[in-house]
Design a protein around this motif. Structure first.
Motif, PDB file in Angstrom:
ATOM      1  N   LEU A   5      64.840 -35.711  34.636  1.00 37.05           N
ATOM      2  CA  LEU A   5      66.001 -34.856  34.474  1.00 37.05           C
ATOM      3  C   LEU A   5      66.832 -35.305  33.279  1.00 37.05           C
ATOM      4  CD1 LEU A   5      66.920 -34.403  38.233  1.00 37.05           C
ATOM      5  CD2 LEU A   5      65.598 -32.875  36.757  1.00 37.05           C
ATOM      6  N   ALA A   6      67.781 -34.475  32.886  1.00 40.53           N
ATOM      7  CA  ALA A   6      68.548 -34.669  31.655  1.00 40.53           C
ATOM      8  C   ALA A   6      69.102 -36.082  31.465  1.00 40.53           C
ATOM      9  CB  ALA A   6      69.652 -33.632  31.568  1.00 40.53           C
ATOM     10  N   PRO A   7      69.698 -36.721  32.472  1.00 38.56           N
ATOM     11  CA  PRO A   7      70.215 -38.075  32.227  1.00 38.56           C
ATOM     12  C   PRO A   7      69.125 -39.041  31.753  1.00 38.56           C
ATOM     13  CG  PRO A   7      71.090 -37.219  34.288  1.00 38.56           C
ATOM     14  CD  PRO A   7      70.024 -36.248  33.823  1.00 38.56           C
ATOM     15  N   ALA A   8      67.971 -38.982  32.375  1.00 37.13           N
ATOM     16  CA  ALA A   8      66.872 -39.877  31.995  1.00 37.13           C
ATOM     17  C   ALA A   8      66.297 -39.506  30.636  1.00 37.13           C
ATOM     18  CB  ALA A   8      65.783 -39.854  33.063  1.00 37.13           C
ATOM     19  N   VAL A   9      66.212 -38.209  30.344  1.00 37.43           N
ATOM     20  CA  VAL A   9      65.668 -37.767  29.056  1.00 37.43           C
ATOM     21  C   VAL A   9      66.573 -38.241  27.921  1.00 37.43           C
ATOM     22  CG1 VAL A   9      65.118 -35.747  27.632  1.00 37.43           C
ATOM     23  CG2 VAL A   9      64.450 -35.793  30.044  1.00 37.43           C
ATOM     24  N   ARG A  61      76.103 -31.053  29.124  1.00 39.77           N
ATOM     25  CA  ARG A  61      76.857 -32.316  29.151  1.00 39.77           C
ATOM     26  C   ARG A  61      76.035 -33.455  28.557  1.00 39.77           C
ATOM     27  NH1 ARG A  61      78.708 -30.225  33.897  1.00 39.77           N
ATOM     28  NH2 ARG A  61      77.077 -31.122  35.178  1.00 39.77           N
ATOM     29  N   ARG A  62      74.784 -33.517  28.947  1.00 38.62           N
ATOM     30  CA  ARG A  62      73.926 -34.613  28.470  1.00 38.62           C
ATOM     31  C   ARG A  62      73.616 -34.470  26.982  1.00 38.62           C
ATOM     32  NH1 ARG A  62      74.523 -38.496  32.304  1.00 38.62           N
ATOM     33  NH2 ARG A  62      74.718 -37.390  34.273  1.00 38.62           N
ATOM     34  N   GLU A  65      76.345 -36.016  25.161  1.00 39.68           N
ATOM     35  CA  GLU A  65      76.178 -37.476  25.122  1.00 39.68           C
ATOM     36  C   GLU A  65      75.190 -37.878  24.030  1.00 39.68           C
ATOM     37  OE1 GLU A  65      74.990 -38.851  28.965  1.00 39.68           O
ATOM     38  OE2 GLU A  65      76.796 -38.071  29.939  1.00 39.68           O
ATOM     39  N   LEU A  66      74.120 -37.106  23.885  1.00 39.56           N
ATOM     40  CA  LEU A  66      73.129 -37.400  22.848  1.00 39.56           C
ATOM     41  C   LEU A  66      73.754 -37.261  21.458  1.00 39.56           C
ATOM     42  CD1 LEU A  66      70.228 -38.027  21.955  1.00 39.56           C
ATOM     43  CD2 LEU A  66      69.746 -35.575  22.150  1.00 39.56           C
ATOM     44  N   VAL A  67      74.510 -36.199  21.251  1.00 34.73           N
ATOM     45  CA  VAL A  67      75.174 -36.002  19.954  1.00 34.73           C
ATOM     46  C   VAL A  67      76.119 -37.160  19.664  1.00 34.73           C
ATOM     47  CG1 VAL A  67      76.811 -34.539  18.697  1.00 34.73           C
ATOM     48  CG2 VAL A  67      74.896 -33.501  19.927  1.00 34.73           C
ATOM     49  N   GLU A  68      76.903 -37.570  20.655  1.00 35.57           N
ATOM     50  CA  GLU A  68      77.799 -38.721  20.469  1.00 35.57           C
ATOM     51  C   GLU A  68      77.017 -39.971  20.083  1.00 35.57           C
ATOM     52  OE1 GLU A  68      80.537 -39.573  23.624  1.00 35.57           O
ATOM     53  OE2 GLU A  68      81.115 -37.472  23.800  1.00 35.57           O
ATOM     54  N   ALA A  69      75.906 -40.191  20.752  1.00 33.46           N
ATOM     55  CA  ALA A  69      75.105 -41.388  20.482  1.00 33.46           C
ATOM     56  C   ALA A  69      74.544 -41.377  19.065  1.00 33.46           C
ATOM     57  CB  ALA A  69      73.973 -41.511  21.494  1.00 33.46           C
TER      58      ALA A  69
END
Length: 81
Positions: A5-9, A61-62, A65-69
């Motif tokens: 799921l998205a958090p793990a991906v 949402r995830r 988070e990826l964009v921020e990272a």
């Protein structure tokens, strides 16, 4: 194996980007959250349409988070988006 799921991906993508060497490489990710059965948090008793919308919201949402990272200076120079 199984559905990630998205958090793990997103975690796996950030980890993979951080470990890349200087050669050009491509990372591809597919988010399965928006495919039945929908697995977004708190969506168990909702209608199919509500579960789908919840799954899309979780992916969104995830992705934030990826964009921020990847905007972090430590990773930004390694990413073309």
């Amino acid at each position: 194996r199984g559905r990630a799921l998205a958090p793990a991906v997103v975690r796996a993508l950030v980890d993979a980007i951080a470990s890349l060497d200087d050669r050009p490489q491509l990372l591809f990710a597919h988010f399965t959250d928006a495919h039945a059965p929908y697995s977004a948090p708190g969506a168990a008793r909702a209608s199919g349409r509500e579960r789908y919308a919840s799954a899309l919201a979780e992916i969104d949402r995830r992705l934030g988070e990826l964009v921020e990272a990847i905007e972090d200076p430590a990773l930004a120079s390694r990413v073309v988006s």
